[in-house]
Scaffold this motif. Structure first.
Motif, PDB file in Angstrom:
ATOM      1  N   SER A 164     -32.224  12.546  53.434  1.00 48.90           N
ATOM      2  CA  SER A 164     -30.921  12.391  52.835  1.00 48.90           C
ATOM      3  C   SER A 164     -30.103  13.660  53.086  1.00 48.90           C
ATOM      4  O   SER A 164     -30.605  14.761  52.893  1.00 48.90           O
ATOM      5  N   PHE A 165     -28.887  13.496  53.549  1.00 44.17           N
ATOM      6  CA  PHE A 165     -28.028  14.648  53.805  1.00 44.17           C
ATOM      7  C   PHE A 165     -27.584  15.258  52.472  1.00 44.17           C
ATOM      8  O   PHE A 165     -27.163  14.538  51.566  1.00 44.17           O
ATOM      9  N   GLU A 166     -27.664  16.593  52.377  1.00 42.98           N
ATOM     10  CA  GLU A 166     -27.234  17.275  51.139  1.00 42.98           C
ATOM     11  C   GLU A 166     -26.056  18.185  51.466  1.00 42.98           C
ATOM     12  O   GLU A 166     -26.217  19.204  52.134  1.00 42.98           O
ATOM     13  N   THR A 314     -14.796  -5.238  57.875  1.00 46.40           N
ATOM     14  CA  THR A 314     -15.510  -6.490  58.159  1.00 46.40           C
ATOM     15  C   THR A 314     -15.853  -6.626  59.644  1.00 46.40           C
ATOM     16  O   THR A 314     -16.400  -7.635  60.060  1.00 46.40           O
ATOM     17  N   LYS A 315     -15.493  -5.614  60.452  1.00 45.61           N
ATOM     18  CA  LYS A 315     -15.594  -5.793  61.909  1.00 45.61           C
ATOM     19  C   LYS A 315     -16.391  -4.700  62.613  1.00 45.61           C
ATOM     20  O   LYS A 315     -16.103  -4.348  63.762  1.00 45.61           O
ATOM     21  N   GLY A 316     -17.399  -4.165  61.933  1.00 44.32           N
ATOM     22  CA  GLY A 316     -18.171  -3.060  62.509  1.00 44.32           C
ATOM     23  C   GLY A 316     -18.795  -3.393  63.855  1.00 44.32           C
ATOM     24  O   GLY A 316     -18.851  -2.534  64.746  1.00 44.32           O
ATOM     25  N   SER A 317     -19.256  -4.619  64.036  1.00 47.49           N
ATOM     26  CA  SER A 317     -19.958  -4.960  65.282  1.00 47.49           C
ATOM     27  C   SER A 317     -19.060  -4.794  66.502  1.00 47.49           C
ATOM     28  O   SER A 317     -19.513  -4.347  67.553  1.00 47.49           O
ATOM     29  N   SER A 318     -17.787  -5.162  66.359  1.00 47.20           N
ATOM     30  CA  SER A 318     -16.908  -5.067  67.526  1.00 47.20           C
ATOM     31  C   SER A 318     -16.205  -3.717  67.601  1.00 47.20           C
ATOM     32  O   SER A 318     -16.033  -3.164  68.692  1.00 47.20           O
ATOM     33  N   LEU A 319     -15.814  -3.160  66.437  1.00 49.64           N
ATOM     34  CA  LEU A 319     -15.014  -1.931  66.480  1.00 49.64           C
ATOM     35  C   LEU A 319     -15.846  -0.677  66.717  1.00 49.64           C
ATOM     36  O   LEU A 319     -15.369   0.283  67.336  1.00 49.64           O
TER      37      LEU A 319
END
Ligand SMILES: Cc1cc2nc3c(=O)[nH]c(=O)nc-3n(C[C@H](O)[C@H](O)[C@H](O)COP(=O)(O)OP(=O)(O)OC[C@H]3O[C@@H](n4cnc5c(N)ncnc54)[C@H](O)[C@@H]3O)c2cc1C
Length: 352
Positions: A164-166, A314-319
Motif C-alpha cells: 500500500s502506498f503511504e 465508465t469508459k476505462g477500457s477504451s480511454l
C-alpha cells in the motif's frame, strides 16, 4: 533503487502506462496493494462506440476505438494472451421509442449501427417482442486475463511491488522523488479512487459513481456477441460465464453490493432469458468518474515530478490505453495531451 518512474496502481491505467514506458525503454516500478475488488477487476471491459438513449457516438470514438483495439492486440501479443475480442452488441429494443430512435440513426447513416436482418435469430435464447438492432465495431477487453498476466510479467522483471502506498513516506525534490528505497524522476498516480484524497489532486472535480454486476452461468448461450436490453449481458473468458450489469449511482451509502440490485437484475434476466441460468457472484465497485465526464491526465501544473492518469469513469477500457500513451508522449517528447483531458485545465484549482 533508481528508476525513471514510480507508478502507483495497476488497474487498467497503471497497466497501460507501464506498457508504454516499457515500449520507450524506460525503467519503472509499479506499486499496487492488490485490492480484491476494484473497478478494473469487476468491469466487463465492454468498448461500445455509441451511448445513451439517443445512440450518439462516444467521445472521440474515431480515434479512441481503433487505438484501443491495436493497443490490446499488441500487449496481448507481447504476453501471449488474447486481450481483446471484437463482438457486436445485439440491442433488443426495450420499448417502441428506443426502436424508433435506433432505426432513425440507421437511416441517418450511422455506420456503427445496423438494422439486424436476422430478426428471429435469437428467439431460442431470449424473449424480445420489438425486434433488435446491431451495434458494430464493439469490443470486449479481457481485463480478467490481461491484468494478472501483466502483473506476472512485471513480477518476473522485478518491476512490481505489492504494498500500500503511504503518502507520508514520499519525499519531493525539484528534480526527483524518493519513496522508501526508490528514487525516481517522477511519481505517477494511477490509483483510481485513492487519488480522490491525494493531497496533490483532491481539489479536482472527481465524482465517484457506484456500479454493480452479477456473474451468471448460462450454459448453451452463444458467446460470440454481447446482448443488451436495459442491462448488458457480456461473455467472460470462463466457460458459460456471463457478466450482467450495470447501474450508475451518483449517490450511495456504502460501496458494497445491494439486495436491490440483485433482485432487480435477477427479475430482469428471468423475463428476458429463456435458458436456465445460475447467479454465481455479485460484486460492486466505485468508478473513478469526474463531474465533466472527461479524464484527468498530465503532470501537476505546479509539481512537475508528480503525474496523474485517472478519471476514466465508465469508459476505462477504451480511454486508458489512449491517454496512457498521450501521457508518456507528453512526458518524453512534450507532445500535447488533449486539452479536454489535460489536468492543466484545473491549474488554478491545483494551486490551492
Ligand atoms: C460495475 C462496473 C462495470 C464497468 N464496466 C465497464 C465496461 O464495461 N467498460 C469500460 O470501459 N469501463 C467499465 N467500467 C469502468 C472501468 O472499470 C474504470 O473506468 C477503470 O477500471 C478505472 O481504472 P483505473 O486503473 O483508473 O482504476 P482502478 O481499477 O481503481 O485501479 C486502481 C489500482 O490502484 C490500486 N491502489 C489504489 N490505492 C492504492 C494505494 N494506496 N497503494 C497501492 N495501490 C493502490 C488498486 O489496488 C487498483 O489496482 C466499469 C466499472 C464498474 C464499477
Amino acid at each position: 533503487m533508481q528508476v525513471d518512474y514510480l507508478i502507483v496502481g495497476q488497474g487498467i491505467c497503471g497497466t497501460f502506462l507501464s506498457y508504454y514506458f516499457l515500449k520507450e525503454n524506460k525503467t519503472f516500478i509499479v506499486l499496487d496493494r492488490n485490492e480484491e475488488i476494484t473497478p478494473s477487476k469487476i468491469s466487463a471491459g465492454i468498448i461500445n462506440p455509441v451511448t445513451g438513449r439517443r445512440m450518439v457516438r462516444v467521445w472521440m470514438a474515431e480515434q479512441v476505438l481503433p487505438f484501443a483495439h491495436e493497443a490490446y492486440r499488441d500487449i496481448g501479443q507481447l504476453l501471449g494472451i488474447t486481450a481483446i475480442s471484437q463482438k457486436s452488441i445485439i440491442d433488443f429494443f426495450p420499448n417502441a421509442h428506443q426502436r424508433q430512435v435506433f432505426l432513425e440513426r440507421v437511416e441517418e447513416g450511422e455506420q456503427y449501427l445496423s438494422a439486424y436482418p436476422e430478426q428471429n435469430q435469437f428467439n431460442f435464447f431470449f424473449n424480445y417482442h420489438l425486434g433488435c438492432g446491431e451495434i458494430r465495431h464493439s469490443y470486449i477487453a479481457h481485463l480478467e486475463i490481461l491484468l494478472p498476466a501483466w502483473k506476472r510479467r512485471l513480477i518476473e522483471n522485478g518491476q512490481f511491488l505489492e504494498e500500500s502506498f503511504e503518502m507520508q513516506k514520499l519525499l519531493l525534490n525539484d528534480s526527483f522523488i524518493r519513496y522508501k528505497h526508490i528514487t525516481a524522476e517522477k511519481i505517477i498516480f494511477c490509483d483510481g479512487l485513492s487519488s480522490f484524497t491525494n493531497p496533490f489532486f483532491k481539489q479536482l472535480p472527481f465524482a465517484p459513481n457506484k456500479g454493480e454486476a452479477l456473474f451468471v452461468e448460462v450454459p448453451g448461450l452463444p458467446k460470440e456477441r454481447i446482448y443488451k436490453k436495459g442491462f448488458l449481458l457480456a461473455p467472460l473468458s470462463d466457460e458459460n460465464l456471463f457478466w450482467l450489469g450495470s447501474n450508475y449511482q451518483w449517490s450511495f451509502d456504502h460501496p458494497h453490493p445491494t439486495k436491490e440490485f440483485y433482485q432487480q437484475a435477477e427479475l430482469h434476466l428471468n423475463a428476458w432469458l429463456k435458458l436456465p441460468f445460475k447467479i454465481v457472484d455479485h460484486k460492486a465497485s466505485i468508478r473513478p468518474a469526474t463531474l465533466e465526464r472527461r479524464p484527468f491526465v498530465g503532470l501537476h501544473p505546479h509539481q512537475k515530478n508528480i503525474g496523474l492518469l485517472n478519471g476514466m469513469g465508465t469508459k476505462g477500457s477504451s480511454l486508458a490505453p489512449f491517454f496512457a500513451n498521450q501521457l508518456v508522449k507528453n512526458i518524453l517528447y512534450h507532445e500535447e495531451i488533449n486539452p479536454l483531458a489535460n489536468i492543466n485545465r484545473f491549474q488554478k484549482m491545483l494551486s490551492r
